[in-house]
Design an enzyme around this catalytic site. Structure first.
Site, PDB file in Angstrom:
ATOM      1  CB  ILE A   7      21.195 -17.203 -42.473  1.00 18.12           C
ATOM      2  CG1 ILE A   7      21.419 -16.057 -43.434  1.00 18.12           C
ATOM      3  CG2 ILE A   7      20.595 -16.758 -41.420  1.00 18.12           C
ATOM      4  CD1 ILE A   7      20.137 -14.919 -43.885  1.00 18.12           C
ATOM      5  N   GLY A   9      20.293 -21.103 -38.363  1.00 15.18           N
ATOM      6  CA  GLY A   9      18.893 -21.042 -37.769  1.00 15.18           C
ATOM      7  C   GLY A   9      17.785 -20.249 -38.572  1.00 15.18           C
ATOM      8  N   GLY A  13      12.132 -16.675 -36.847  1.00 10.85           N
ATOM      9  CA  GLY A  13      12.381 -15.591 -36.382  1.00 10.85           C
ATOM     10  C   GLY A  13      13.489 -14.615 -36.990  1.00 10.85           C
ATOM     11  CE1 TYR A 190      19.945 -16.487 -26.291  1.00  8.48           C
ATOM     12  CE2 TYR A 190      19.704 -14.664 -24.702  1.00  8.48           C
ATOM     13  CZ  TYR A 190      19.597 -15.276 -25.979  1.00  8.48           C
ATOM     14  OH  TYR A 190      19.373 -14.343 -27.010  1.00  8.48           O
TER      15      TYR A 190
HETATM   16  P1  NDP Z   1      14.096 -18.285 -32.900  1.00  9.31           P
HETATM   17  O1  NDP Z   1      14.003 -19.128 -31.853  1.00  9.31           O
HETATM   18  O2  NDP Z   1      12.959 -17.871 -33.513  1.00  9.31           O
HETATM   19  O3  NDP Z   1      15.190 -18.926 -34.122  1.00  9.31           O
HETATM   20  C1  NDP Z   1      16.168 -19.538 -33.321  1.00  9.31           C
HETATM   21  C2  NDP Z   1      16.833 -20.438 -34.613  1.00  9.31           C
HETATM   22  O4  NDP Z   1      17.776 -21.295 -34.189  1.00  9.31           O
HETATM   23  C3  NDP Z   1      15.485 -21.475 -35.126  1.00  9.31           C
HETATM   24  O5  NDP Z   1      15.757 -21.144 -36.580  1.00  9.31           O
HETATM   25  C4  NDP Z   1      16.305 -22.794 -34.600  1.00  9.31           C
HETATM   26  O6  NDP Z   1      15.694 -24.003 -35.364  1.00  9.31           O
HETATM   27  C5  NDP Z   1      17.467 -22.468 -34.560  1.00  9.31           C
HETATM   28  N1  NDP Z   1      18.288 -23.635 -33.692  1.00  9.31           N
HETATM   29  C6  NDP Z   1      18.080 -23.702 -32.407  1.00  9.31           C
HETATM   30  N2  NDP Z   1      18.915 -24.885 -32.162  1.00  9.31           N
HETATM   31  C7  NDP Z   1      19.728 -25.375 -33.093  1.00  9.31           C
HETATM   32  C8  NDP Z   1      20.577 -26.240 -33.586  1.00  9.31           C
HETATM   33  N3  NDP Z   1      20.821 -27.023 -32.641  1.00  9.31           N
HETATM   34  N4  NDP Z   1      20.996 -26.152 -34.667  1.00  9.31           N
HETATM   35  C9  NDP Z   1      20.558 -25.581 -35.514  1.00  9.31           C
HETATM   36  N5  NDP Z   1      19.592 -24.573 -35.668  1.00  9.31           N
HETATM   37  C10 NDP Z   1      19.033 -24.608 -34.281  1.00  9.31           C
HETATM   38  O7  NDP Z   1      14.981 -17.087 -32.017  1.00  9.31           O
HETATM   39  P2  NDP Z   1      15.314 -15.524 -32.420  1.00  9.31           P
HETATM   40  O8  NDP Z   1      15.009 -15.325 -34.054  1.00  9.31           O
HETATM   41  O9  NDP Z   1      14.719 -14.581 -31.886  1.00  9.31           O
HETATM   42  O10 NDP Z   1      16.721 -15.575 -32.520  1.00  9.31           O
HETATM   43  C11 NDP Z   1      17.836 -15.389 -33.668  1.00  9.31           C
HETATM   44  C12 NDP Z   1      19.158 -14.888 -32.724  1.00  9.31           C
HETATM   45  O11 NDP Z   1      18.666 -13.567 -32.219  1.00  9.31           O
HETATM   46  C13 NDP Z   1      19.667 -15.455 -31.626  1.00  9.31           C
HETATM   47  O12 NDP Z   1      21.015 -15.431 -31.919  1.00  9.31           O
HETATM   48  C14 NDP Z   1      19.257 -14.652 -30.455  1.00  9.31           C
HETATM   49  O13 NDP Z   1      20.237 -14.773 -29.395  1.00  9.31           O
HETATM   50  C15 NDP Z   1      19.369 -13.423 -31.118  1.00  9.31           C
HETATM   51  N6  NDP Z   1      18.575 -12.222 -30.529  1.00  9.31           N
HETATM   52  C16 NDP Z   1      17.199 -12.310 -30.216  1.00  9.31           C
HETATM   53  C17 NDP Z   1      16.574 -11.481 -29.558  1.00  9.31           C
HETATM   54  C18 NDP Z   1      15.025 -11.210 -29.709  1.00  9.31           C
HETATM   55  O14 NDP Z   1      14.699 -10.682 -28.808  1.00  9.31           O
HETATM   56  N7  NDP Z   1      14.416 -12.435 -29.897  1.00  9.31           N
HETATM   57  C19 NDP Z   1      17.230 -10.309 -29.067  1.00  9.31           C
HETATM   58  C20 NDP Z   1      18.684 -10.383 -29.236  1.00  9.31           C
HETATM   59  C21 NDP Z   1      19.165 -11.426 -29.928  1.00  9.31           C
HETATM   60  P3  NDP Z   1      14.365 -24.590 -35.289  1.00  9.31           P
HETATM   61  O15 NDP Z   1      13.456 -23.607 -36.147  1.00  9.31           O
HETATM   62  O16 NDP Z   1      14.624 -25.921 -35.904  1.00  9.31           O
HETATM   63  O17 NDP Z   1      13.768 -24.455 -33.899  1.00  9.31           O
END
Ligand code: NDP
Length: 315
Positions: A7, A9, A13, A190
Site C-alpha cells: 500500500i 502512502g 489517512g 489534483y
Molecule cells: P493523506 O494525505 O492522509 O494520505 C496521503 C498519503 O500519501 C500519505 O501517507 C503521504 O505520506 C503519502 N504521500 C504523499 N506524497 C508522497 C510521495 N511523494 N511519496 C510517497 N508517499 C506520498 O490523504 P488521504 O488518505 O485522504 O488520501 C489517500 C487517497 O485517497 C488519495 O489517493 C486520495 O486522492 C484519495 N481520496 C481521498 C478522499 C478524501 O476525501 N480524503 C476522497 C477520495 C479519494 P506522508 O504521510 O509522508 O505525508
C-alpha cells in the site's frame, strides 16, 4: 498462506486505515510503501498494528529513481506480491506556484499519476508471478475527477484536453505545467491526476487482464474529510469541510469505514471483477459505479498510457 499487499502512502489517512483493517484480519501482511519511515512506523504503532503484520519499505513517488529502488528492495524481501494498492496522493489547492518532482514533473500529477504509473508497470510481472487466488492492482480514484457527479462539477473541473502539456513534459517549460496546457491550478492538477488514475486502471484492464489474470480496479471510498489530504487548505476550509460533508452533502465517511471499503476491494472474494470503479451506497454496500465521459474515454486512456511511458522512461 497470508496474502501480501503493498500500500503506497500507508503512513496516514486511507492508506493507514486500510493497512490496519487488513492486518487485523490476520490473513494479510502489509508492505507499507512510505516516504517517511519514522512517521510510518509511529503511525502503525499508534494504530495498534501487530508488528509482525507489516514491513515498511521506503518509497518516494516524487522520484522515479526511488520507485525503481523500491521495486528492487521489495523483491529482496522474497515475499510474493499479491495485491498492489496505489493510494498515496498530494493535493495542493492553495499553491500559487507549481512545485516539481525530482524528475521535473509538476508535483500532483508527478506523484499521484506518473510515480504510480511506473510502480504499477514494474510490479505487474511480480503480480503475474504470484500464485495467490485473486491478484489485484488497485488505483484509488476520486469523485472529484468525475465530472458526471455534483462534486466533480465544482470548479476548477478536471480536464485533460488533448494532453498537450503532458506531451510537452509537464515541466513548467512553455505551457507545459498542466496536462491540458493551461495555467497552473493546484486543485485542478489534483483532479486531473485522479482522472489519470481512473484512465490508467482501465487501460491496464484492457491491455493485461486476460493475459495476466490480474484484477484491475479503482474506487471512490467516500469523502474522508478528516485526512491529511486537506492539510494545505486554508484553516476555515479545514474547520468547515468535515461538518459540511457530514450534515449537508452526507458524503462523509470516517477513515475507519473508508479503510474497510478499500480493504474489501483488496480481499473480498466477491469483488474480483476487473475494470470496475467501485463506490458504496448509504448502507455501505458496494456497487459498480459509472465514470464520467472523460474518465472512461478509451482513446484518451491509450494516449495517456503512451505519453506516460515516455515520461517515466519505459518507451
Ligand atoms: P493523506 O494525505 O492522509 O494520505 C496521503 C498519503 O500519501 C500519505 O501517507 C503521504 O505520506 C503519502 N504521500 C504523499 N506524497 C508522497 C510521495 N511523494 N511519496 C510517497 N508517499 C506520498 O490523504 P488521504 O488518505 O485522504 O488520501 C489517500 C487517497 O485517497 C488519495 O489517493 C486520495 O486522492 C484519495 N481520496 C481521498 C478522499 C478524501 O476525501 N480524503 C476522497 C477520495 C479519494 P506522508 O504521510 O509522508 O505525508
Amino acid at each position: 498462506r497470508k496474502g501480501t499487499a503493498i500500500i503506497t502512502g500507508a503512513s496516514s489517512g486511507l492508506g493507514l486505515a486500510t493497512a490496519k483493517a487488513l492486518s487485523e484480519t490476520g490473513k494479510w501482511h502489509v508492505i507499507m510503501a512510505c516516504r517517511d519511515f519514522l512517521k510510518a512506523s509511529r503511525a502503525a504503532k499508534a494504530a495498534g498494528m501487530d508488528k509482525d503484520s507489516f514491513t515498511i519499505v521506503h518509497l518516494d513517488l516524487a522520484s522515479l529513481d526511488s520507485v525503481r529502488q523500491f521495486v528492487k528492495n521489495v523483491r529482496q524481501l522474497e515475499m510474493p506480491i499479491d495485491v498492489v494498492v496505489c493510494n498515496a496522493a498530494v493535493y495542493q489547492p492553495t499553491a500559487k506556484e507549481p512545485s516539481y518532482t525530482a524528475d521535473g514533473f509538476e508535483m500532483s500529477v508527478g506523484v499521484n499519476h506518473l510515480g504510480h504509473f511506473l510502480l504499477a508497470r514494474e510490479l505487474l510481472s511480480d503480480l503475474q508471478a504470484s500464485d495467490y487466488p485473486s491478484k489485484r492492482l488497485i488505483i484509488v480514484g476520486s469523485i472529484t475527477g468525475n465530472t458526471n457527479t455534483l462534486a466533480g462539477n465544482v470548479p476548477p473541473k478536471a480536464n485533460l484536453g488533448d494532453l498537450r502539456g503532458l506531451a510537452g513534459g509537464l515541466n513548467g517549460v512553455g505551457s507545459s505545467v498542466m496536462i491540458d496546457g493551461g495555467e497552473f491550478d493546484g486543485a485542478k492538477a489534483y483532479k486531473d491526476s485522479k482522472v489519470c488514475n481512473m484512465l490508467t486502471m482501465q487501460e491496464f484492464h484492457r491491455r493485461y487482464h486476460e493475459e495476466t489474470g490480474v484484477t484491475f480496479a479503482s474506487l471512490y471510498p467516500g469523502c474522508i474529510a478528516t485526512t491529511g489530504l486537506f492539510r494545505e487548505h486554508i484553516p476555515l476550509f479545514r474547520l468547515l469541510f468535515p461538518p459540511f460533508q457530514k450534515y449537508i452533502t452526507k458524503g462523509y465517511v470516517s477513515e475507519e469505514e473508508a479503510g474497510k471499503r478499500l480493504a474489501q476491494v483488496v480481499s473480498d472474494p466477491s469483488l474480483t471483477k476487473s475494470g470496475v470503479y467501485w463506490s458504496w451506497n448509504k448502507n455501505s454496500a458496494s456497487f459498480e459505479n459509472q465514470l464520467s465521459e472523460e474518465a472512461s474515454d478509451a482513446d484518451k486512456a491509450k494516449k495517456l498510457w503512451e505519453l506516460s511511458e515516455k515520461l517515466v522512461g519505459l518507451a
